[in-house]
Write a protein that holds these residues in place. Structure first.
Motif, PDB file in Angstrom:
ATOM      1  N   THR A  13      40.778  30.233  37.076  1.00  0.00           N
ATOM      2  CA  THR A  13      39.788  29.280  36.314  1.00  0.00           C
ATOM      3  C   THR A  13      41.860  28.150  35.625  1.00  0.00           C
ATOM      4  O   THR A  13      42.027  27.315  35.423  1.00  0.00           O
ATOM      5  CB  THR A  13      39.200  29.436  35.083  1.00  0.00           C
ATOM      6  OG1 THR A  13      37.574  29.919  35.263  1.00  0.00           O
ATOM      7  CG2 THR A  13      39.206  28.389  34.384  1.00  0.00           C
ATOM      8  N   ALA A  95      33.542  27.638  41.443  1.00  0.00           N
ATOM      9  CA  ALA A  95      33.288  26.844  41.952  1.00  0.00           C
ATOM     10  C   ALA A  95      31.502  27.077  41.180  1.00  0.00           C
ATOM     11  O   ALA A  95      31.151  27.451  40.419  1.00  0.00           O
ATOM     12  CB  ALA A  95      32.527  27.008  44.100  1.00  0.00           C
ATOM     13  N   LYS A 207      26.634  26.156  45.940  1.00  0.00           N
ATOM     14  CA  LYS A 207      26.935  24.760  45.111  1.00  0.00           C
ATOM     15  C   LYS A 207      26.340  23.914  45.558  1.00  0.00           C
ATOM     16  O   LYS A 207      26.158  22.599  44.963  1.00  0.00           O
ATOM     17  CB  LYS A 207      28.330  25.213  44.978  1.00  0.00           C
ATOM     18  CG  LYS A 207      28.647  26.548  44.286  1.00  0.00           C
ATOM     19  CD  LYS A 207      28.307  27.103  43.144  1.00  0.00           C
ATOM     20  CE  LYS A 207      28.717  28.447  42.917  1.00  0.00           C
ATOM     21  NZ  LYS A 207      28.896  28.853  41.250  1.00  0.00           N
ATOM     22  N   SER A 296      34.172  33.963  32.522  1.00  0.00           N
ATOM     23  CA  SER A 296      31.826  33.890  32.859  1.00  0.00           C
ATOM     24  C   SER A 296      32.178  34.956  33.601  1.00  0.00           C
ATOM     25  O   SER A 296      32.924  36.013  34.239  1.00  0.00           O
ATOM     26  CB  SER A 296      31.902  32.672  33.453  1.00  0.00           C
ATOM     27  OG  SER A 296      32.268  32.935  35.458  1.00  0.00           O
ATOM     28  N   GLU A 328      22.580  35.178  43.684  1.00  0.00           N
ATOM     29  CA  GLU A 328      23.815  34.936  42.609  1.00  0.00           C
ATOM     30  C   GLU A 328      23.083  34.694  40.879  1.00  0.00           C
ATOM     31  O   GLU A 328      22.485  33.886  41.407  1.00  0.00           O
ATOM     32  CB  GLU A 328      24.825  33.637  42.746  1.00  0.00           C
ATOM     33  CG  GLU A 328      25.784  33.305  41.829  1.00  0.00           C
ATOM     34  CD  GLU A 328      26.590  32.409  41.608  1.00  0.00           C
ATOM     35  OE1 GLU A 328      26.421  31.879  43.092  1.00  0.00           O
ATOM     36  OE2 GLU A 328      27.501  32.155  41.214  1.00  0.00           O
TER      37      GLU A 328
HETATM   38  O1  5RP Z   1      30.486  29.738  39.433  1.00  0.00           O
HETATM   39  C1  5RP Z   1      31.393  30.980  39.823  1.00  0.00           C
HETATM   40  C2  5RP Z   1      30.998  31.444  40.568  1.00  0.00           C
HETATM   41  O2  5RP Z   1      30.231  31.636  40.833  1.00  0.00           O
HETATM   42  C3  5RP Z   1      32.937  30.399  39.213  1.00  0.00           C
HETATM   43  O3  5RP Z   1      33.720  30.374  40.184  1.00  0.00           O
HETATM   44  C4  5RP Z   1      32.766  31.204  37.990  1.00  0.00           C
HETATM   45  O4  5RP Z   1      31.512  31.505  37.589  1.00  0.00           O
HETATM   46  C5  5RP Z   1      33.753  30.707  37.220  1.00  0.00           C
HETATM   47  O5  5RP Z   1      35.161  31.934  37.788  1.00  0.00           O
HETATM   48  P1  5RP Z   1      35.929  33.172  36.652  1.00  0.00           P
HETATM   49  O6  5RP Z   1      35.467  32.887  35.580  1.00  0.00           O
HETATM   50  O7  5RP Z   1      36.242  34.435  37.228  1.00  0.00           O
HETATM   51  O8  5RP Z   1      36.700  32.139  36.356  1.00  0.00           O
END
Ligand code: 5RP
Ligand code: ADP
Length: 554
Positions: A13, A95, A207, A296, A328
């Motif tokens: 991110t 994503a 997605k 996340s 997922e």
């Molecule tokens: O929806 C996602 C994967 O399916 C996003 O890429 C993810 O939630 C964001 O990832 P991170 O917390 O590692 O930045």
């Protein structure tokens, strides 16, 4: 035989990192992180000073190339590995992180005056301003009995491709019309590296609402949302969709010059960050739930059957490891909630003490919070600081903390936030189990498990299960490198399948976190209260969060 290496590039991110890995052993030889120069763009649009609305989150596409330009030469330099020994590259990305492109494949925010309109920029996964569009899509799909909806737990997230693109059509029809196509950032970077216009089955499946046999939602369904949206899938999401593990192409001359690698190096089809972590912790068979815990949390699980149940953010055949259905689910904020508290809400004395003790604020709060017993603070929180992605799929939901008094301490609030995210994960595990997808074991990876032991103990106590921890701090990049080795193939010194790569390259730590019986008991009681709060605010008992949000938007 001379050693062979692969490079994995993990696009998170806030930053991107490259990891150079020994293909035979999985040894992580060198790593380098490049923070995105523009970071997450959520307040003002670069170069214009234009203020963004609530819930927007954008990125600058050039930042992604900057990661390749800086981090790949750096891992080569630091390791002393010569470029011809690097036989494959893989990338993984957040994503749905998507952008409109012109016919030459250039993001519209880099073309002419389009940059003045925020819709021309990359919409980051956590852009949450398309909830209205998600609501419309879910309502219409429900009315029409669209089969695809069930594969996404009955509701598409506002984070996914369809709502984001429909928001562009609604609010910037000129940009929608100008866009030759829309692409996930993962696929766009692969196109820059190889010149190949291909999409990944993982990004498209989870997605983009794509299905291996049924394809994208029909033109008729898309037209029912808006006549102008009819050709969205056939035109704007066109292009070949390749499975994970396939080779997208070979590194082109320009990117070879930029990175210092050899032209012709095999480049794997792009992956999603959380999904890349699954084989990197050695999970290539059903029943082992992987918690990819960072900004996340994503919950990933393999199964040999397809079931449809509330709480599943997506089920995609071959979506994680070929030969299995990949499931997922997710929480839109976990580390981000702790970051919010540390950055926005701790009193100055906490920062002062942490400084005096020579530790970070997280560590200071963790040490204090670890001295408390479950339930001792009288606090209970809902983990919706960035909406709810599972099981309610509603980004208009917000955070709650119950039980505060004049005696409440910062470490108690911190612990309640850690616990809230653990309760959210337990809800997801129960949704999988209730839906008929077996969860036998838990594995944790991502940035958080190695940074916060209390957090992991709380997760073991709240779920009542043992949790194994990845042995890498760069699990996603390791997974991406594994796919790079698979793209190179066994003849070049790589592997034939990701399952073979996992046998040699994946690792978990010896130590695991085991539930403590006394804590489990208290957390069972607290979880019952969490579920009541969850249903009250999340299932229509009281829509105050939505009413407040509406007032805020004016
Ligand atoms: O929806 C996602 C994967 O399916 C996003 O890429 C993810 O939630 C964001 O990832 P991170 O917390 O590692 O930045
Ligand atoms: N000691 C800690 N305890 C809890 N959370 C932390 C700690 N240190 C960092 N974090 C959080 O971890 C998150 C970053 O996780 P990481 O996996 O590195 O990134 P990403 O998810 O973007 O790939 C941030 O939200 C940060 O606030």
């Amino acid at each position: 035989m001379e050693k062979r290496y692969a490079i994995g590039v993990d696009y998170g991110t806030e930053s991107g990192r490259a990891l150079l890995v020994d293909i035979a052993t999985g040894e992580e030889v060198a790593t380098h992180v490049t923070p995105y120069p523009h970071g997450v763009i959520d307040e003002t649009l670069p170069g214009t000073g234009r203020k963004l609305e609530h819930d927007w989150a954008l990125q600058h596409p050039e930042d992604y190339l900057e990661v390749l330009r800086r981090s790949i030469p750096e891992v080569l330099r630091a390791s002393g590995v010569s470029p011809e020994r690097v036989i494959g590259i893989g990338i993984d990305f957040t994503a749905c992180t998507m952008m409109p492109l012109d016919a030459a494949g250039t993001p519209l925010c880099l073309v002419g005056n389009w940059k003045d309109n925020p819709h021309s920029w990359v919409k980051l996964w956590k852009h949450h301003a398309a909830q209205e569009e998600a609501n419309l899509i879910n309502a219409k799909a429900g009315e029409r009995g669209e089969l695809f909806l069930a594969r996404y737990g009955g509701r598409l997230s506002s984070e996914w491709m369809l709502p984001k693109a429909l928001q562009i059509l609604n609010e910037a029809p000129d940009i929608y019309a100008e866009a030759d196509c829309f692409m996930e950032a993962a696929d766009w970077v692969i196109m820059q590296m190889t010149g190949s216009f291909v999409r990944s089955s993982c990004t498209a499946g989870y997605k983009g609402t794509w299905h291996k046999r049924d394809g994208f939602p029909s033109d008729a369904f898309l037209a029912s949302l808006d006549e102008r949206f009819k050709d969205f899938a056939t035109e704007k999401l066109r292009g070949p969709i390749l499975p994970l593990g396939a080779k997208a192409g070979e590194l082109n001359e320009q990117m070879a010059a930029l990175t210092g690698l050899e032209p012709g190096t095999a480049v794997a089809v792009g992956n999603v960050d959380a999904h890349a972590m699954v084989p990197a912790v050695g999970v290539v068979t059903p029943g082992k739930l992987v918690l990819a815990m960072g900004t996340s949390t994503c919950h990933l699980l393999l199964s040999d059957k397809e079931v449809h149940a509330e709480g599943i953010a997506g089920v995609v055949e071959d979506g994680i490891v070929a030969g299995y259905y990949g499931y997922e689910a997710g929480q839109s904020a976990v580390g981000d909630i702790f970051a919010w508290y540390v950055n926005e809400s701790v009193p100055a004395y906490v920062q002062q003490h942490a400084k005096e003790e020579g530790i970070g604020v997280h560590e200071w709060l963790e040490r204090r919070a670890a001295q408390q017993k479950p339930g001792e603070s009288g606090l209970l929180a809902l983990d919706w600081w960035n909406g709810n992605r599972s099981v309610l799929m509603d980004s208009d939901l917000t955070g709650v903390m119950v039980g505060m008094t004049l005696q409440t301490k910062p470490e108690e609030i911190y612990r309640a936030l850690l616990e809230a995210t653990a309760f959210g994960t337990r809800k997801i595990i129960e949704a999988f189990q209730d839906g008929g997808v077996q969860v036998d074991e838990l594995y944790a990876c991502g940035g958080l498990p190695q940074r916060n032991r209390l957090l992991m103990q709380i997760y073991a106590d709240v779920t009542g299960r043992e949790i194994r921890i990845a042995d890498s701090t760069q699990t996603a990049a390791l997974g991406a490198a594994m796919f790079g080795a698979v793209a190179a193939g066994v003849e070049a010194g790589g592997y034939d399948s990701v399952a073979d790569a996992a046998k040699n390259m994946a690792r978990v730590r010896e130590e695991s976190f085991k539930p403590m019986a006394k804590n489990v008991e208290t957390y069972n009681a607290l979880y019952e209260e969490y579920v009541k709060l969850h249903d009250y605010f999340g299932r229509g008992g009281n829509d105050i969060m939505k009413r407040l949000k509406a007032l805020k938007s004016g």
